[in-house]
Structures are given as C-alpha cells and as structure tokens.
Design a protein around this motif. Structure first.
Motif, mmCIF file in Angstrom:
data_model
loop_
_atom_site.group_PDB
_atom_site.id
_atom_site.type_symbol
_atom_site.label_atom_id
_atom_site.label_comp_id
_atom_site.label_asym_id
_atom_site.label_seq_id
_atom_site.Cartn_x
_atom_site.Cartn_y
_atom_site.Cartn_z
ATOM 1 N N ASN A 1 0.831 -1.199 0.000
ATOM 2 C CA ASN A 1 0.000 0.000 0.000
ATOM 3 C C ASN A 1 0.871 1.257 0.000
ATOM 4 O OD1 ASN A 1 -2.407 1.507 0.256
ATOM 5 N ND2 ASN A 1 -2.106 1.630 2.454
ATOM 6 N N ARG B 1 1.185 4.027 -2.989
ATOM 7 C CA ARG B 1 0.871 5.440 -2.722
ATOM 8 C C ARG B 1 1.987 6.348 -3.235
ATOM 9 N NH1 ARG B 1 -0.021 9.612 -3.539
ATOM 10 N NH2 ARG B 1 -0.161 11.339 -2.114
ATOM 11 N N TYR C 1 -2.495 5.698 -6.579
ATOM 12 C CA TYR C 1 -3.749 6.230 -6.068
ATOM 13 C C TYR C 1 -3.471 7.296 -5.018
ATOM 14 C CZ TYR C 1 -3.097 2.320 -2.764
ATOM 15 O OH TYR C 1 -2.604 1.407 -1.875
ATOM 16 N N GLY C 2 -4.526 7.952 -4.577
ATOM 17 C CA GLY C 2 -4.382 9.127 -3.726
ATOM 18 C C GLY C 2 -4.345 8.837 -2.238
ATOM 19 N N ASP C 3 -4.317 9.941 -1.484
ATOM 20 C CA ASP C 3 -4.219 9.860 -0.024
ATOM 21 C C ASP C 3 -5.421 9.170 0.606
ATOM 22 O OD1 ASP C 3 -1.756 11.083 0.133
ATOM 23 O OD2 ASP C 3 -2.596 13.102 0.351
ATOM 24 N N ALA C 4 -6.612 9.468 0.114
ATOM 25 C CA ALA C 4 -7.825 8.897 0.707
ATOM 26 C C ALA C 4 -7.811 7.374 0.609
ATOM 27 C CB ALA C 4 -9.060 9.461 0.025
ATOM 28 N N THR C 5 -7.470 6.847 -0.532
ATOM 29 C CA THR C 5 -7.418 5.398 -0.711
ATOM 30 C C THR C 5 -6.343 4.782 0.176
ATOM 31 O OG1 THR C 5 -8.091 5.713 -2.998
ATOM 32 C CG2 THR C 5 -7.229 3.560 -2.421
ATOM 33 N N TRP D 1 -5.265 5.825 3.124
ATOM 34 C CA TRP D 1 -5.731 5.766 4.513
ATOM 35 C C TRP D 1 -6.869 4.781 4.682
ATOM 36 C CZ3 TRP D 1 -2.675 6.830 8.141
ATOM 37 C CH2 TRP D 1 -1.699 7.807 7.980
ATOM 38 N N ILE D 2 -7.725 4.658 3.692
ATOM 39 C CA ILE D 2 -8.815 3.682 3.780
ATOM 40 C C ILE D 2 -8.260 2.272 3.864
ATOM 41 C CG2 ILE D 2 -10.710 2.638 2.464
ATOM 42 C CD1 ILE D 2 -11.388 5.518 1.512
#
Length: 59
Positions: free
Chosen positions: A25, A29, A34-38, A40-41
């Motif tokens: 992950n 990143r 993919y972005g920050d939101a993904t 952290w999810i």
C-alpha cells in the motif's frame, strides 16, 4: 496440532499478510498509483480486520 499452536501459526500468517499489505500500500501510494484517501482507507481496513482477529487468536 494443538489449538494454541494452530493459533500461533494463524497469527504469524496474518501478521505477515498485514505487513506485506501495508508495505505494498505504501509503495503504491508513493508511485502515485492512487491518492491519499485510498491509502488511509486501506490502512484503516487492515487495522479493523487484523487487530481484533489477532486478539481473538491470542486467547
């Protein structure tokens, strides 16, 4: 195999899977896949799944 030994093997396996997932992950990143939101999810999902299962297997 005794239950405690089986649980120890399951805990080790879950730990390895969690570490590999978090490292993957992080690499995805920083390569801007993919972005920050993904990011952290995915971290939160690993935490929600791994920690309760680890505690349950510890008993």
């Amino acid at each position: 195999m005794k239950v405690k030994e089986k649980n120890l093997v399951l805990r080790k396996t879950l730990g390895i899977i969690s570490i590999l997932g978090i490292v993957t992950n992080t690499i995805l990143r920083f390569t801007n896949t993919y972005g920050d939101a993904t990011f952290w999810i995915v971290i939160i999902v690993f935490a929600i799944i791994a920690f309760p299962v680890m505690n349950w297997l510890k008993k």
